[in-house]
Design a protein around this motif. Sequence first.
Motif, PDB file in Angstrom:
ATOM      1  N   ALA A 139      27.103 -11.639  30.056  1.00  0.00           N
ATOM      2  CA  ALA A 139      27.508 -12.487  31.192  1.00  0.00           C
ATOM      3  C   ALA A 139      26.357 -13.379  31.632  1.00  0.00           C
ATOM      4  O   ALA A 139      26.540 -14.574  31.980  1.00  0.00           O
ATOM      5  CB  ALA A 139      27.968 -11.596  32.349  1.00  0.00           C
ATOM      6  N   PHE A 140      25.129 -12.830  31.572  1.00  0.00           N
ATOM      7  CA  PHE A 140      23.952 -13.586  31.974  1.00  0.00           C
ATOM      8  C   PHE A 140      23.714 -14.741  30.990  1.00  0.00           C
ATOM      9  O   PHE A 140      23.371 -15.863  31.393  1.00  0.00           O
ATOM     10  CB  PHE A 140      22.736 -12.654  32.005  1.00  0.00           C
ATOM     11  N   SER A 141      23.944 -14.427  29.708  1.00  0.00           N
ATOM     12  CA  SER A 141      23.771 -15.488  28.698  1.00  0.00           C
ATOM     13  C   SER A 141      24.777 -16.607  28.909  1.00  0.00           C
ATOM     14  O   SER A 141      24.460 -17.806  28.751  1.00  0.00           O
ATOM     15  CB  SER A 141      23.931 -14.888  27.295  1.00  0.00           C
ATOM     16  N   LEU A 142      26.034 -16.256  29.232  1.00  0.00           N
ATOM     17  CA  LEU A 142      27.054 -17.262  29.523  1.00  0.00           C
ATOM     18  C   LEU A 142      26.652 -18.126  30.712  1.00  0.00           C
ATOM     19  O   LEU A 142      26.834 -19.363  30.719  1.00  0.00           O
ATOM     20  CB  LEU A 142      28.402 -16.582  29.794  1.00  0.00           C
ATOM     21  N   MET A 143      26.067 -17.472  31.727  1.00  0.00           N
ATOM     22  CA  MET A 143      25.625 -18.223  32.910  1.00  0.00           C
ATOM     23  C   MET A 143      24.509 -19.193  32.544  1.00  0.00           C
ATOM     24  O   MET A 143      24.482 -20.344  32.976  1.00  0.00           O
ATOM     25  CB  MET A 143      25.145 -17.236  33.978  1.00  0.00           C
ATOM     26  N   VAL A 144      23.558 -18.715  31.700  1.00  0.00           N
ATOM     27  CA  VAL A 144      22.433 -19.578  31.288  1.00  0.00           C
ATOM     28  C   VAL A 144      22.947 -20.770  30.506  1.00  0.00           C
ATOM     29  O   VAL A 144      22.526 -21.934  30.708  1.00  0.00           O
ATOM     30  CB  VAL A 144      21.413 -18.768  30.461  1.00  0.00           C
ATOM     31  N   ASN A 145      23.905 -20.503  29.592  1.00  0.00           N
ATOM     32  CA  ASN A 145      24.481 -21.600  28.799  1.00  0.00           C
ATOM     33  C   ASN A 145      25.211 -22.592  29.701  1.00  0.00           C
ATOM     34  O   ASN A 145      25.160 -23.827  29.481  1.00  0.00           O
ATOM     35  CB  ASN A 145      25.442 -21.042  27.743  1.00  0.00           C
ATOM     36  N   ALA A 146      25.908 -22.058  30.719  1.00  0.00           N
ATOM     37  CA  ALA A 146      26.616 -22.939  31.663  1.00  0.00           C
ATOM     38  C   ALA A 146      25.627 -23.804  32.442  1.00  0.00           C
ATOM     39  O   ALA A 146      25.845 -25.004  32.659  1.00  0.00           O
ATOM     40  CB  ALA A 146      27.479 -22.117  32.601  1.00  0.00           C
TER      41      ALA A 146
END
Length: 376
Positions: free
Chosen positions: A356-363
């Motif tokens: 989820a953190f990686s998705l947030m960083v990508n966003a």
Amino acid sequence: MKRQKLGAKFLIGGLLLLMIPLCLIEVITVVESTLSITNQARNDLSIMAEGLAGTLGVGMNEQLVAVRNFASRRTFAAAAEKVARLGAGGSREDLALVQADLLKIKEIEGERCSSLIFVSKDGMGLASSNTANIGIDFSGRDYVVEALKGNPNVGSVVISKSTGRVVCVAAAPIYASSGKEIVGLITMGLEIKYLTDIVDAVKIGTTGYATVQKNRITIAHPVRDNILKEDVSKIVGMESVAKMVAMGESGVVEYKRFGVAKVAGLSTVPLPGWSVLVTIERGDLYSSASRLRDLIVAIGLASLALAAVLLFFYSRRLTAPLNKIVKAAEEIAVGNLSVELGFASRYDEIGGLSRAFSLMVNALKGMAQVAESIAS
């Protein structure tokens, strides 16, 4: 508690969850096992005292039977009757026969027999396997008084008037041919070594030993100087022992001798009226219980220490990824979007949080690119 880190909270909570039931189990185990072992130790002490009392009782009964049989010999009865009528001077031939018989009996009885004495009804020693006893007045001895009352008896421990040694005496009355009148008595002395050898054979722990009491006076003891000199009623701390001995009671009693805590098993020897005392220092008797208690405590502490180590490493394994995620969030807060966590392959909550953190960083990277495009 609020300011503590998650790892510390996890470690403390886990230790408390382990420590509380473990301590309860240890306390119960120590109390129950100690009680069981101490009760068994006290029971063993009582059994030893009873066994020794039984052995001494058999020995004393044999001595009493023997002296009663000797007293019933016709040779002794005839001589005693003649002495009663004519006195010792008019009975020399009969006394010579008695003397010869006593020497034969002494030879058969062996070393355990100190001496045999033919005593007139006025208490004078007229013949003996030990000639030093002839001519001695024994009328004041309690065993002579009882025998002249018609009571065969055993168990009196005295210092021999002829040898100076400590002996245990049995005495039986000699009856006239009519079977009614007492005309004398026979005494048989048993070397006290016979008793002390039996007592010395008792071994218990490193400090245990046995003694024999009569009327609270020590008549057998590993320390020979205590025999006929030690009165338990006069030793500070042994009042409870003296009371049980005086009342002829059996059982287990705790007491102090010269400040040392001890435990004793008592048992009576009814025939001679003795009390057997098997005693040992309290710490020595309960040493096995103490060793078991220490072992249980050591195992408990070792288990707790092992649990603490395992919880520590487990909490580190749990909190290390979280610390890395926190640092990554701090980097993102200052504009660094190039952080990588590397926990996405995990299938637990940490892995889910990492993905989820990686998705947030990508966003955030996408939003940054859009903002940069607009700005240019």
